[in-house]
Design a protein around this motif. Structure first.
Motif, mmCIF file in Angstrom:
data_model
loop_
_atom_site.group_PDB
_atom_site.id
_atom_site.type_symbol
_atom_site.label_atom_id
_atom_site.label_comp_id
_atom_site.label_asym_id
_atom_site.label_seq_id
_atom_site.Cartn_x
_atom_site.Cartn_y
_atom_site.Cartn_z
ATOM 1 N N VAL A 77 0.926 -1.227 -0.136
ATOM 2 C CA VAL A 77 -0.159 -0.011 -0.176
ATOM 3 C C VAL A 77 0.948 1.340 -0.208
ATOM 4 O O VAL A 77 0.738 2.267 -0.716
ATOM 5 C CB VAL A 77 -0.910 -0.077 1.291
ATOM 6 N N ASP A 78 2.072 1.222 0.842
ATOM 7 C CA ASP A 78 2.831 2.518 0.927
ATOM 8 C C ASP A 78 3.572 2.920 -0.314
ATOM 9 O O ASP A 78 3.704 3.885 -0.865
ATOM 10 C CB ASP A 78 3.840 2.197 2.080
ATOM 11 N N TYR A 97 11.445 3.977 -0.124
ATOM 12 C CA TYR A 97 11.994 5.354 -0.974
ATOM 13 C C TYR A 97 11.225 5.388 -2.220
ATOM 14 O O TYR A 97 11.386 6.593 -3.068
ATOM 15 C CB TYR A 97 13.272 5.334 -1.223
ATOM 16 N N VAL A 98 10.031 4.497 -2.458
ATOM 17 C CA VAL A 98 9.429 4.466 -3.680
ATOM 18 C C VAL A 98 8.795 5.913 -4.129
ATOM 19 O O VAL A 98 8.584 6.513 -4.795
ATOM 20 C CB VAL A 98 8.387 3.369 -3.834
ATOM 21 N N PRO A 99 7.778 6.455 -2.937
ATOM 22 C CA PRO A 99 7.357 7.692 -2.740
ATOM 23 C C PRO A 99 8.105 8.660 -3.054
ATOM 24 O O PRO A 99 7.491 9.652 -3.899
ATOM 25 C CB PRO A 99 6.574 7.693 -1.699
ATOM 26 N N VAL A 135 15.455 18.434 -4.262
ATOM 27 C CA VAL A 135 15.161 16.877 -3.531
ATOM 28 C C VAL A 135 15.144 16.992 -2.094
ATOM 29 O O VAL A 135 14.227 16.087 -1.553
ATOM 30 C CB VAL A 135 16.774 16.403 -4.118
ATOM 31 N N VAL A 136 15.901 17.721 -1.546
ATOM 32 C CA VAL A 136 15.953 17.557 0.091
ATOM 33 C C VAL A 136 14.394 18.123 0.448
ATOM 34 O O VAL A 136 13.874 17.690 1.376
ATOM 35 C CB VAL A 136 16.948 18.794 0.533
ATOM 36 N N GLY A 195 11.643 15.951 2.357
ATOM 37 C CA GLY A 195 11.004 16.517 3.589
ATOM 38 C C GLY A 195 9.693 16.611 3.929
ATOM 39 O O GLY A 195 9.132 16.106 4.971
ATOM 40 N N GLU A 196 8.915 16.977 2.849
ATOM 41 C CA GLU A 196 7.544 16.769 2.643
ATOM 42 C C GLU A 196 6.821 15.412 2.568
ATOM 43 O O GLU A 196 5.912 15.267 3.182
ATOM 44 C CB GLU A 196 7.075 17.313 1.135
ATOM 45 N N LEU A 197 7.912 14.414 2.519
ATOM 46 C CA LEU A 197 7.298 13.069 2.522
ATOM 47 C C LEU A 197 7.703 12.604 4.147
ATOM 48 O O LEU A 197 7.575 11.247 4.072
ATOM 49 C CB LEU A 197 7.767 12.146 1.350
ATOM 50 N N GLY A 198 8.108 13.235 4.822
ATOM 51 C CA GLY A 198 8.667 12.752 6.151
ATOM 52 C C GLY A 198 10.154 12.010 6.181
ATOM 53 O O GLY A 198 10.577 11.410 7.155
ATOM 54 N N LEU A 199 10.937 12.407 5.041
ATOM 55 C CA LEU A 199 12.193 11.554 4.999
ATOM 56 C C LEU A 199 13.342 12.797 5.193
ATOM 57 O O LEU A 199 13.287 13.806 4.718
ATOM 58 C CB LEU A 199 12.452 10.900 3.527
#
Length: 381
Positions: A143-144, A252-254, A337-338, A342-346
């Motif tokens: 799902v993720d 890391y797919v998203p 990229v950074v 960050g928007e994806l919580g990474l």
């Protein structure tokens, strides 16, 4: 044992021998590429040695990969048996992440993932809560990543696997977005920026060495990790070694999907797993990779490195050391990229750059250099 204390070879894993076997297998596989023409397809042989194999069909590029978790499921069993903590959902998630993080390195987004659950005895499934956790973890990872779980295989292999254990692996197929080419490093060049995206800990690499370290600790996986003096959260108490090892991998797919959607100029992608930061020079190009800012090292990896008495040279060529994924992009695109990460919580930061050759990785902060001969994953011929 070696001057580095405990190393992967002492844990039963010899990368030099394994890599030689992989190169031989890929060379044999290379001879079968022409057979795709009979089906109206074409192999992209320049993808041989990349994280996923790429082929073209009807004007679209597709990627295929097979990957496994390794021995991390053994750690999950010990933690469940001795601490009563069920982390089989997490190791299932780890397996899917290991597969799909490789797949997306070539710019493909996953369509279908299949599972391979091999047990030493069919009775493994009699512990229904554990089995349910495993299946839910696999589903949640799909799902993720935004892909379907197509099916799989669950053989019972008595005499080959220990009766109490399960081997987790799988395969996936993905498609490069229409109108795009696969990312195989052909556009990579001096001046490109390198962004390192944070890991959550061990991920799916290094479990055999972690098991060796645990075997030398009086409390084994129940050993409490030293508390971080900089942490403001004291309510939860110290985590055990086993719990920290089983922190689920990051997907890391998203991130790759978002970077492609926003047309960030990507020149290469690398999933940092086995071989650690040696994977920064996975492309067989006469280019150097200078890292001037390393990520924070997760506490569990710091603990393992200390207990195994590993030098920085050994540690950063074995574990991800806090860098789970590397994004290479045109100069000036790294901050984008950074921001997207960050928007994806990474967590992510601009770590370095690609420089003119020779082919090597330089970790400036540690005064560590890895030369070209330290990593060779391309087939002969």
């Amino acid at each position: 044992m070696s001057r580095d204390g405990a190393n992967y070879r002492a844990a039963g894993v010899d990368y030099e021998t394994l890599d030689a076997g992989k190169r031989l297998a890929m060379a044999k596989a290379l001879s079968t590429s022409p057979l795709l023409a009979a089906r109206g397809a074409r192999a992209l042989d320049r993808s041989r040695g990349e994280p996923a194999f790429v082929f073209e069909l009807d004007g679209r590029a597709f990627a295929f990969v097979v990957e496994g978790l390794g021995t991390k499921s053994i750690i999950a069993r010990h933690v469940l048996e001795r601490q009563g903590i069920d982390r089989f959902a997490e190791v299932a998630y780890d397996t899917v992440a290991a597969i799909l993080n490789d797949l997306c390195c070539v710019g493909a987004l996953p369509l279908v993932v299949n599972a391979y659950f091999a047990t030493g005895a069919s009775e493994w499934y009699l512990q229904s809560d554990r089995a349910a956790s495993l299946l839910e973890g696999w589903r949640r990872a799909c799902v993720d990543a935004g892909c379907a779980w197509g099916g799989g295989e669950s053989p019972s292999l008595p005499g080959m696997l220990a009766e109490e254990d399960i081997e987790l692996a799988g395969a996936a197929v993905g498609a490069v977005p229409a109108g795009r080419a696969a990312i195989l490093g052909e556009q990579l060049g001096a001046g490109d920026e390198i962004v390192l995206v944070a890991s959550s800990g061990l991920h799916a690499n290094g479990a055999s060495l972690a098991r060796l370290v645990a075997s030398r600790l009086p409390e084994g996986y129940a050993t409490e990790l030293p508390e971080d003096p900089s942490s403001s959260d004291r309510s939860a108490g110290a985590r055990t070694f086993g719990e920290a090892l089983l922190e689920p991998s990051l997907m890391y797919v998203p991130l790759v999907a978002a970077l492609l959607e926003q047309d960030v100029e990507l020149t290469y992608l690398s999933h940092i797993t086995g071989h650690g930061l040696l994977k920064l020079m996975r492309p067989r190009r006469e280019l150097g990779y200078e890292i001037v800012s390393l990520p924070e090292v997760p506490e569990v990896l710091e603990f393992m490195v200390s207990e195994a008495q590993m030098t920085p040279q050994a540690a950063y060529s074995t574990f991800n050391m806090g860098a789970g994924f590397a994004v290479y992009c045109d100069a000036g695109a790294a901050e984008t990229v950074v921001s997207i990460a960050g928007e994806l919580g990474l967590g992510a930061h601009v770590a370095g750059a690609v420089v003119p050759g020779p082919r090597r990785v330089v970790l400036r902060e540690l005064d560590v250099t890895y030369e070209s001969g330290d990593l060779d994953l391309k087939p002969r011929g």
